[in-house]
Design a protein around this motif. Structure first.
Motif, short mmCIF file in Angstrom:
data_model
loop_
_atom_site.label_atom_id
_atom_site.label_comp_id
_atom_site.label_asym_id
_atom_site.label_seq_id
_atom_site.Cartn_x
_atom_site.Cartn_y
_atom_site.Cartn_z
N SER A 171 94.00 46.43 4.42
CA SER A 171 93.39 47.67 3.92
C SER A 171 94.38 48.46 3.06
CB SER A 171 92.90 48.53 5.08
OG SER A 171 93.97 48.84 5.95
N SER A 172 95.67 48.39 3.42
CA SER A 172 96.69 49.10 2.64
C SER A 172 96.87 48.46 1.26
CB SER A 172 98.03 49.11 3.39
OG SER A 172 97.92 49.81 4.61
N VAL A 173 96.75 47.14 1.22
CA VAL A 173 96.83 46.45 -0.07
C VAL A 173 95.66 46.86 -0.95
CG1 VAL A 173 96.72 44.19 -1.20
CG2 VAL A 173 98.13 44.50 0.85
N SER A 174 94.47 46.87 -0.38
CA SER A 174 93.28 47.26 -1.15
C SER A 174 93.40 48.70 -1.65
CB SER A 174 92.04 47.11 -0.28
OG SER A 174 90.88 47.48 -0.98
N THR A 175 93.89 49.59 -0.79
CA THR A 175 94.07 50.99 -1.19
C THR A 175 95.09 51.12 -2.30
OG1 THR A 175 93.48 51.76 1.03
CG2 THR A 175 94.72 53.28 -0.37
N ALA A 176 96.17 50.36 -2.22
CA ALA A 176 97.21 50.41 -3.24
C ALA A 176 96.67 49.97 -4.60
CB ALA A 176 98.39 49.54 -2.84
N ILE A 177 95.86 48.93 -4.62
CA ILE A 177 95.30 48.46 -5.88
C ILE A 177 94.35 49.50 -6.46
CG2 ILE A 177 93.87 46.69 -6.96
CD1 ILE A 177 96.71 45.81 -6.17
N GLN A 178 93.54 50.10 -5.60
CA GLN A 178 92.63 51.14 -6.07
C GLN A 178 93.41 52.32 -6.66
OE1 GLN A 178 90.10 52.16 -2.77
NE2 GLN A 178 89.28 50.08 -2.59
N GLU A 179 94.48 52.71 -6.00
CA GLU A 179 95.30 53.83 -6.49
C GLU A 179 95.93 53.48 -7.83
OE1 GLU A 179 99.32 56.34 -5.24
OE2 GLU A 179 98.25 55.15 -3.72
N LEU A 180 96.44 52.25 -7.96
CA LEU A 180 97.08 51.85 -9.21
C LEU A 180 96.06 51.82 -10.35
CD1 LEU A 180 99.68 50.90 -10.55
CD2 LEU A 180 99.10 48.56 -9.87
N GLU A 181 94.88 51.28 -10.08
CA GLU A 181 93.85 51.24 -11.13
C GLU A 181 93.43 52.65 -11.53
OE1 GLU A 181 91.56 46.99 -10.52
OE2 GLU A 181 90.97 48.65 -9.24
N ALA A 182 93.36 53.55 -10.55
CA ALA A 182 92.99 54.93 -10.86
C ALA A 182 94.08 55.60 -11.71
CB ALA A 182 92.77 55.71 -9.57
N ARG A 183 95.33 55.35 -11.40
CA ARG A 183 96.43 55.94 -12.18
C ARG A 183 96.41 55.45 -13.62
NH1 ARG A 183 102.25 56.80 -9.39
NH2 ARG A 183 101.61 57.75 -7.42
N LEU A 184 96.13 54.15 -13.78
CA LEU A 184 96.19 53.56 -15.11
C LEU A 184 94.89 53.73 -15.89
CD1 LEU A 184 98.00 50.20 -14.23
CD2 LEU A 184 99.01 52.23 -15.26
N GLY A 185 93.81 54.01 -15.18
CA GLY A 185 92.52 54.12 -15.84
C GLY A 185 92.04 52.79 -16.39
N ALA A 186 92.38 51.70 -15.69
CA ALA A 186 91.98 50.37 -16.14
C ALA A 186 91.70 49.48 -14.94
CB ALA A 186 93.09 49.75 -16.99
N ARG A 187 90.80 48.54 -15.13
CA ARG A 187 90.49 47.57 -14.08
C ARG A 187 91.48 46.42 -14.21
NH1 ARG A 187 85.75 43.57 -13.56
NH2 ARG A 187 85.55 43.25 -11.31
N LEU A 188 92.25 46.18 -13.17
CA LEU A 188 93.32 45.19 -13.22
C LEU A 188 92.94 43.85 -12.61
CD1 LEU A 188 96.32 47.48 -12.17
CD2 LEU A 188 95.59 46.86 -14.49
N LEU A 189 92.02 43.86 -11.65
CA LEU A 189 91.66 42.64 -10.93
C LEU A 189 90.16 42.42 -10.96
CD1 LEU A 189 93.95 43.07 -7.80
CD2 LEU A 189 94.34 41.51 -9.71
N ALA A 190 89.78 41.16 -11.14
CA ALA A 190 88.38 40.76 -11.02
C ALA A 190 88.20 40.14 -9.65
CB ALA A 190 88.02 39.77 -12.12
N ARG A 191 87.36 40.73 -8.83
CA ARG A 191 87.20 40.30 -7.45
C ARG A 191 85.86 39.61 -7.27
NH1 ARG A 191 88.97 45.33 -8.23
NH2 ARG A 191 90.73 46.23 -7.08
N THR A 192 85.86 38.48 -6.57
CA THR A 192 84.63 37.83 -6.12
C THR A 192 84.77 37.62 -4.61
OG1 THR A 192 85.37 35.53 -6.36
CG2 THR A 192 84.52 36.62 -8.34
N THR A 193 83.74 37.05 -4.02
CA THR A 193 83.81 36.79 -2.57
C THR A 193 84.83 35.72 -2.24
OG1 THR A 193 81.99 35.20 -2.79
CG2 THR A 193 81.42 37.47 -2.16
N ARG A 194 85.22 34.90 -3.24
CA ARG A 194 86.11 33.77 -2.97
C ARG A 194 87.49 33.90 -3.59
NH1 ARG A 194 82.41 28.26 -3.42
NH2 ARG A 194 80.92 28.79 -1.77
N SER A 195 87.64 34.72 -4.61
CA SER A 195 88.93 34.74 -5.30
C SER A 195 89.22 36.09 -5.92
CB SER A 195 88.97 33.66 -6.39
OG SER A 195 88.04 33.97 -7.41
N VAL A 196 90.48 36.27 -6.28
CA VAL A 196 90.94 37.46 -6.98
C VAL A 196 91.76 36.98 -8.17
CG1 VAL A 196 92.32 39.56 -6.88
CG2 VAL A 196 91.05 38.81 -4.86
N ALA A 197 91.44 37.49 -9.36
CA ALA A 197 92.16 37.07 -10.56
C ALA A 197 92.38 38.29 -11.45
CB ALA A 197 91.38 36.00 -11.32
#
Length: 305
Positions: free
Chosen positions: A31-57
Motif C-alpha cells: 500500500s505504501s508503494v501504491s501511495t508513493a506512485i500516486q504522490e509522484l504522479e500527482a507532483r509531476l502531473g503525468a501518468r507514469l505507469l500503465a497498470r493492468t490486472t497482470r502487469s505494470v509497465a
C-alpha cells in the motif's frame, strides 16, 4: 516520503514490473508503494505507469522519467559517499547471487573478512544453481560461470574456472583408467543437465587448440553440482567438474584426476550488474573483494581485461 525516496520506489516498480515485488525488495507495505506512485504522479502531473490486472509497465512519460530517476539516485548515492567514505565507509544492504558451491565453499567462509573490513555493509547472499533475474529480484550483483546470455546488464570479466576429469578409485578399479577421449566408449559418465534449459551437456576436451566434444553413455543424469559429485563418489561414472569443487576429495584419495592432458576449456567467470550509470560504493568494494577471493582460490590463470 521525500523526493529521492519516491524516485527509488518508482524505479523499483519499473525494474520489477510489479508493485508487490517492489514492496518486497524495499521491505515496505504494498500500500505504501501504491501511495508513493500516486504522490509522484500527482507532483509531476503525468501518468507514469500503465497498470493492468497482470502487469505494470511505464508509459512513454514514465520510461523517460525512469532514466532521469536512475541517474539522480546514482548521483545522490555517489555524493553522499563522498562524505561518508572517510568517516564510516560504505554502508547499506547488498544483495548478491552466485552458484551454490562457490557460495558455500569459497565465499561464505571468507565473508567474515569482508564484514570486518566494511562494518557498515549487510550482505543478502543468494546461493543457488538457478539463474536469478537481477532486475526483477532486486539483486545488486551476480556471479555467473560460463557463456553469458543476459542482455541489458553490465558484465565484468574476472577470470576463468579450471575444469578437470575425475572418477572414484572404485569405478576405475572396475572399468579401467581412460587415457584418451576415444576410451570413453567403454566407460560411463554421470551426465549433467542444465537447471535452466534441461539440456544434457556433452563431454568436452581441447586437442590441437580446438574444442572437441562427445556424448558418452551414462545411466544417471543430474541437474546440480552437488548431485554430480555425489554420484561420482558413489562410483557411477566419470565427471567433468571445476577443480576447486573436488580439491578436498582429490587430497583425501576419494577421487582421481584422469586424462589430465585432455581437459575441457576453462569456463569464463563474470560479475553482472543491473544497467546503471554508477555503481554504489558498497558494490564496488564487494566486487573488488570477490574478484580477489576468486583469484586466490578457483581461477585458471590471470583475469582478463
Amino acid at each position: 516520503m521525500d523526493r529521492i525516496e519516491l524516485f527509488r520506489v518508482f524505479a523499483r516498480v519499473v525494474e520489477t514490473a510489479s508493485f508487490t515485488r517492489a514492496a518486497d525488495g524495499l521491505n515496505m507495505p504494498r500500500s505504501s508503494v501504491s501511495t508513493a506512485i500516486q504522490e509522484l504522479e500527482a507532483r509531476l502531473g503525468a501518468r507514469l505507469l500503465a497498470r493492468t490486472t497482470r502487469s505494470v509497465a511505464p508509459t512513454p512519460d514514465g520510461a523517460a522519467f525512469y532514466e532521469h530517476c536512475v541517474r539522480l539516485i546514482a548521483d545522490m548515492e555517489e555524493a553522499e559517499a563522498l562524505f561518508r567514505r572517510d568517516a564510516v565507509g560504505p554502508r547499506g544492504v547488498l544483495r548478491v547471487d552466485m552458484p551454490g558451491r562457490i557460495g558455500r565453499l569459497i565465499v561464505a567462509p571468507a565473508l567474515p573478512d569482508f564484514l570486518d573490513r566494511y562494518p557498515g555493509i549487510e550482505i543478502v547472499l543468494g546461493v543457488s544453481d538457478r539463474a536469478a533475474n537481477l532486475v526483477e529480484e532486486g539483486i545488486d550483483c551476480a556471479l555467473r560461470v560460463g557463456p553469458l546470455h543476459e542482455s541489458g546488464l553490465i558484465a565484468r570479466r574476472i577470470g576463468e574456472l579450471a575444469l578437470i576429469n575425475v572418477a572414484s578409485p572404485a569405478y576405475l578399479a572396475r572399468h579401467g583408467v581412460p587415457r584418451e577421449p576415444a576410451d570413453l566408449t567403454a566407460h560411463q559418465v554421470v551426465r549433467y543437465a542444465s537447471p535452466a534449459t534441461g539440456r544434457v551437456e556433452d563431454w568436452e576436451w581441447v586437442a590441437e587448440g580446438q574444442i572437441r566434444s562427445a556424448a558418452p553413455a551414462g545411466r544417471v543424469t543430474v541437474n546440480s553440482a552437488e548431485g554430480l559429485i555425489a554420484c561420482c563418489l558413489a562410483g557411477l561414472g566419470l565427471i567433468q567438474v571445476p577443480a576447486y569443487d573436488v580439491r578436498g576429495h582429490l587430497e583425501a584419495g576419494e577421487l582421481v584426476d584422469v586424462m589430465a592432458d585432455r581437459r575441457a576449456a576453462p569456463l569464463p567467470m563474470a560479475l553482472l550488474y543491473p544497467h546503471r550509470r554508477h555503481l554504489s560504493r558498497r558494490l564496488q568494494v564487494f566486487a573488488d573483494w570477490l574478484a580477489g577471493i576468486l583469484a586466490a582460490t578457483v581461477m585458471s590463470g590471470r583475469p582478463r581485461p
